[in-house]
Design a protein around this motif. Sequence first.
Motif, PDB file in Angstrom:
ATOM      1  N   GLU A 292     -21.070  -3.613 -27.670  1.00  0.00           N
ATOM      2  CA  GLU A 292     -20.697  -2.989 -26.410  1.00  0.00           C
ATOM      3  C   GLU A 292     -21.908  -2.911 -25.481  1.00  0.00           C
ATOM      4  O   GLU A 292     -23.024  -3.295 -25.845  1.00  0.00           O
ATOM      5  N   LEU A 293     -21.690  -2.372 -24.288  1.00  0.00           N
ATOM      6  CA  LEU A 293     -22.740  -2.301 -23.277  1.00  0.00           C
ATOM      7  C   LEU A 293     -23.987  -1.613 -23.803  1.00  0.00           C
ATOM      8  O   LEU A 293     -25.107  -2.079 -23.596  1.00  0.00           O
ATOM      9  N   LYS A 294     -23.817  -0.503 -24.499  1.00  0.00           N
ATOM     10  CA  LYS A 294     -24.970   0.244 -25.018  1.00  0.00           C
ATOM     11  C   LYS A 294     -25.769  -0.594 -26.020  1.00  0.00           C
ATOM     12  O   LYS A 294     -27.003  -0.474 -26.108  1.00  0.00           O
ATOM     13  N   ASP A 295     -25.087  -1.441 -26.760  1.00  0.00           N
ATOM     14  CA  ASP A 295     -25.769  -2.296 -27.721  1.00  0.00           C
ATOM     15  C   ASP A 295     -26.569  -3.392 -27.018  1.00  0.00           C
ATOM     16  O   ASP A 295     -27.670  -3.741 -27.447  1.00  0.00           O
ATOM     17  N   TYR A 296     -26.013  -3.932 -25.945  1.00  0.00           N
ATOM     18  CA  TYR A 296     -26.741  -4.917 -25.145  1.00  0.00           C
ATOM     19  C   TYR A 296     -27.984  -4.288 -24.531  1.00  0.00           C
ATOM     20  O   TYR A 296     -29.064  -4.897 -24.488  1.00  0.00           O
ATOM     21  N   GLN A 297     -27.849  -3.070 -24.045  1.00  0.00           N
ATOM     22  CA  GLN A 297     -28.994  -2.374 -23.450  1.00  0.00           C
ATOM     23  C   GLN A 297     -30.072  -2.114 -24.499  1.00  0.00           C
ATOM     24  O   GLN A 297     -31.262  -2.252 -24.222  1.00  0.00           O
ATOM     25  N   GLU A 298     -29.633  -1.763 -25.703  1.00  0.00           N
ATOM     26  CA  GLU A 298     -30.591  -1.546 -26.793  1.00  0.00           C
ATOM     27  C   GLU A 298     -31.250  -2.861 -27.188  1.00  0.00           C
ATOM     28  O   GLU A 298     -32.470  -2.921 -27.401  1.00  0.00           O
ATOM     29  N   ALA A 299     -30.464  -3.923 -27.261  1.00  0.00           N
ATOM     30  CA  ALA A 299     -31.004  -5.235 -27.625  1.00  0.00           C
ATOM     31  C   ALA A 299     -32.047  -5.700 -26.618  1.00  0.00           C
ATOM     32  O   ALA A 299     -33.081  -6.270 -26.989  1.00  0.00           O
ATOM     33  N   GLU A 300     -31.785  -5.454 -25.340  1.00  0.00           N
ATOM     34  CA  GLU A 300     -32.722  -5.879 -24.297  1.00  0.00           C
ATOM     35  C   GLU A 300     -34.084  -5.227 -24.473  1.00  0.00           C
ATOM     36  O   GLU A 300     -35.119  -5.835 -24.208  1.00  0.00           O
ATOM     37  N   LYS A 301     -34.096  -3.980 -24.934  1.00  0.00           N
ATOM     38  CA  LYS A 301     -35.371  -3.273 -25.153  1.00  0.00           C
ATOM     39  C   LYS A 301     -36.260  -4.013 -26.150  1.00  0.00           C
ATOM     40  O   LYS A 301     -37.481  -3.892 -26.102  1.00  0.00           O
ATOM     41  N   TRP A 302     -35.619  -4.770 -27.050  1.00  0.00           N
ATOM     42  CA  TRP A 302     -36.368  -5.390 -28.146  1.00  0.00           C
ATOM     43  C   TRP A 302     -36.606  -6.873 -27.944  1.00  0.00           C
ATOM     44  O   TRP A 302     -37.065  -7.558 -28.867  1.00  0.00           O
ATOM     45  N   LEU A 303     -36.307  -7.380 -26.745  1.00  0.00           N
ATOM     46  CA  LEU A 303     -36.758  -8.730 -26.429  1.00  0.00           C
ATOM     47  C   LEU A 303     -38.276  -8.729 -26.364  1.00  0.00           C
ATOM     48  O   LEU A 303     -38.898  -7.743 -25.965  1.00  0.00           O
ATOM     49  N   TYR A 304     -38.874  -9.859 -26.735  1.00  0.00           N
ATOM     50  CA  TYR A 304     -40.313  -9.862 -27.007  1.00  0.00           C
ATOM     51  C   TYR A 304     -41.153  -9.336 -25.852  1.00  0.00           C
ATOM     52  O   TYR A 304     -42.149  -8.638 -26.055  1.00  0.00           O
ATOM     53  N   TYR A 305     -40.766  -9.654 -24.587  1.00  0.00           N
ATOM     54  CA  TYR A 305     -41.616  -9.241 -23.472  1.00  0.00           C
ATOM     55  C   TYR A 305     -41.503  -7.749 -23.202  1.00  0.00           C
ATOM     56  O   TYR A 305     -42.384  -7.165 -22.553  1.00  0.00           O
TER      57      TYR A 305
END
Length: 755
Positions: free
Chosen positions: A24-37
Motif C-alpha cells: 500500500e501507499l505507506k509501504d511505498y513511502q517506507e520503501a522509498e526511505k531505504w533507497l540507497y541515496y
Amino acid sequence: MKVQKITIIIFLLLCAGNIFAQGELKDYQEAEKWLYYNSRAKVYNAGIQPNWIGKGDSLWYSTKTRKGNEYFLADLKKKQKTPLFDHEKLAEKISGFLHKEYKAYDLKLTGLSLKGRDTLKFTVDTSCFKINLKNYQLKLAVNPEKRNITEVPAPNNKQIAFIKDYNIYLKDKDGSNIVPLSKDGCETLSYGNSIPWEFVRNESKKQDVEYGISAYWSPDSKYLICSKFNRKEAQNLYMYHSAPEKGLRAEVYSYERALAGDTCLAKTSYVIFNIESGKQIECDLPEYASFLEGGFEWKSDKHAYIIRYQRGYQTRELIDINVETGKSRTVISETADTYVDVNMLLYRINKTSNKIIWSSEKEGWNQLYLYDYETGKQINKITKGEYVVREICKVDDKKGKIYFTACGIEKGDPYYTYLYSINIDGSGLKLLSPENATHTCSISPNGKYVFDDYSRVDLPNHFLIRDAKNGNKILDIAQLDIEDLVAMGWKAPEMYKVKARDNKTDIYGVIYRPFNMDSTKRYPIIDGTYSGPQTIRTPKSFTSALYSMDVSLAQIGFVVITVDGLGSAYRSKKFHDFSYKNLGDIGAPDHIKAIREMAVKYPYIDIENVGIYGHSAGGYDAAHALLTHPDFYKVGVSSAGNHDHRIAKAWWPELYMGFPAGKHYDEQSNLSLVDHLQGKLMLAHGNMDNNVNAASSMRMADALIKANKDFELLLVPECDHSSLYYNKYFIRKRWDYFVKNLWHKEAPDCYEIKK
C-alpha cells in the motif's frame, strides 16, 4: 450449515486482511526511505580512504560527519588524529577570495594534495588554490591540466608522443619540432588510435571518433611501443537516441564492439620505434583480437612485458619483448581445459631482480607462486592450501615479505577477506586482521602500518590503524555512525548457510524482511539474482547490504533472498568451473533449494508466490528462471538482460562459455526457450545501453511476440546500463509489478519516487 457459512466468511476476511496488508501507499513511502541515496544520507563516518603522506607515518582522510564534510590528519607515530586544517579559517579565506559564502563544514574540496604537513593544494568549484597551513596565506595555483588522451609524455619529460590522422607523431614539450614516426596510417589500419570502451559516436551528426592513444615509452625514453589497429573488419552496434535535446528527429549512435563468436572484428599488432634513429621495428607477436589487448609494462629499458590471452581464455601468457629486436619470448604460460580466469590474476614483477610473484589456480585454488623471469621456471610456492588469494596489497622486497588478502583460511564465511603477511619463500604466514568480518586494507609506503576497514552485514564499518608486523591496533580512526538508521527501524539482514544441490557443498546468502513484518502472516518471496561467474551477489560488508535494492523491495511487503550457488566466484576452481559453458544453469537449483528450506524454517514465507529479479546477467537469470523453472518462479522482472550470450560483448561470454560459439550458446539462449513461458514477465532496458545493447531485450520481445506470449516491455529513453538500474520510474514499476502479480492487488496509483 450456518456455522459453516460464518467460518467461511471469517476465513475470507482473514485472507483479505492478509492480502491487503502490504503493497500500500505507506509501504511505498517506507520503501522509498531505504533507497540507497536516502539511506546513505543517514550514515556518518562512511567511505574513509587513507591518503598516505610521504613514507607513511601519517595520513589524511575526509568523511561526512554530523558536522558536515570534515578533513582529518592521523599522526601514526603520536597515535592521534586532529583536523587537517582549521575549517572555519579556510572557509573564511575562500569566501573572501571568491566573494561568495562558503560554510566551514560544507567545503567540497577536490584534487586535494598535501606537501609535507604545511602546504595544501585543492580545487573549489573551478578555482585551484594553494594554502600555507602555518599562516593560512591563500594563493591561486595553476589548475592541474587534464591528461590529453591522445598524447603520452616521455618519462624524461622532453618529448610527447601523439596521434594525428591515424599516425603517431613526436613533438617537443613546448609543441615544436613535430616529427611523424609512421606515415602509412589510415582509418582501417592506424597507429595508436585506440577507441575508449565507453565512447559512443553520434552518427546522425557525423561526430568524429574520439580516439585515445595506445603507446608505451621505455623508462629511458629511447623506445616507444605502439599498438597498430586493423579495423578492416571491425563491426559496430547501434543505439537510438529517441529524445535529443533539440529537434524532432531521433539520433543514431554507434560504438565499435565485438560480439561473442565474431570472426570479423578489430585486431591489434605492435610496432616499436627507436626514437633516436627513427627506425620502425616490427614486433613478432601475431595479430590478435583487439578486445583481448592489454597494456605493456617495463622490466628494464630494453625489455617490456605484456599479459596475453587467446580467444576462449584457455591460454594465458606472460610475454617478454626485446624492443631492440622486436623478438618475443614466453616467460610463463598457463592453460586450462575450462579457462584461466582473467579476473583472478595477481602478479608483481621485481624490476631489479628476476623474481615474479604470480597467481594461478593450477592446483585448484588461487595461490601465489614465485617464478624466475629469465628461465620462466617456478622457484617455489608462496601460499598453499584450500583458500583463495584475493589481492596483493604490498610487496616488501627488502624484507622479502608479501602482504595479501585471502578468503577461506579462517573458520566461518569463506568469502570474508582477511589480511595476511608471508615470506616470499612461503614461510611465516601470519594473520594480521583477526576480526570475523570482511577486511579492506591499505599498507603504508614504508610498510609499517595497515589501514583496515572491516565490517559485516550486521557489523557497521570500523576504521583503524594496525601495526604491520603483528596486526596490533595502533589507532582507532572512526566507526560508522548508524544511529539515525536504527531510529528509522533498520534491521540487518539475516545471514544463512545451506547445502547446495549436491547436499555436500555449503553455500551462503542473506534474507531481507519488511521491518514491520508480522510473522503470523504470509509473505511472497523474491529471489534477487546475479549469477555472473566473475563475482558474487550476496553482500559481505555493511554498506553493500545497506545500499542493496533488496532493502527497499522488502519494505513493499516481500521477503527478499539472495544466495550464491555453484559456479560463482571466490571459491575453488572446481566450484567456479561448474558454470563453464553452463551459464544457463544460473544457480537456480541451489536458489530453489535454499528458498524451500527457508520456507520450512519460516512458515510466513509463501512458497506458492515466488518472484525473481535481476539486472544485466541477473536480467538474463530472471527471464531464464521463468522459462526453465516455471513450476517454481511465477513472476520475474528482467532489466538490461543479455538474453542471448552471442549478442553480448565478446570477452564476457567467451570467458565463461568458450570460443567458438557452439550449440550450447543456442541451447542456453532465452530466445530459444520462449515457448516455455508460463509466469508473468517484465522486460526493461535503457535504449542508450552500450554495455548490453537494447537489441537484446528487443529480440527477446520479438521472440515472445512470435510465440504469442503475454509480457510487459519497458524501454526507458536516454538510460544507459547503470542509470536504468537506479532509474526512479523503473524502480517504481518493478515494485508495482511484484505487488500486482505476487500480492495480487492494485499498486498505489502513479506513485512518484522523489530524491
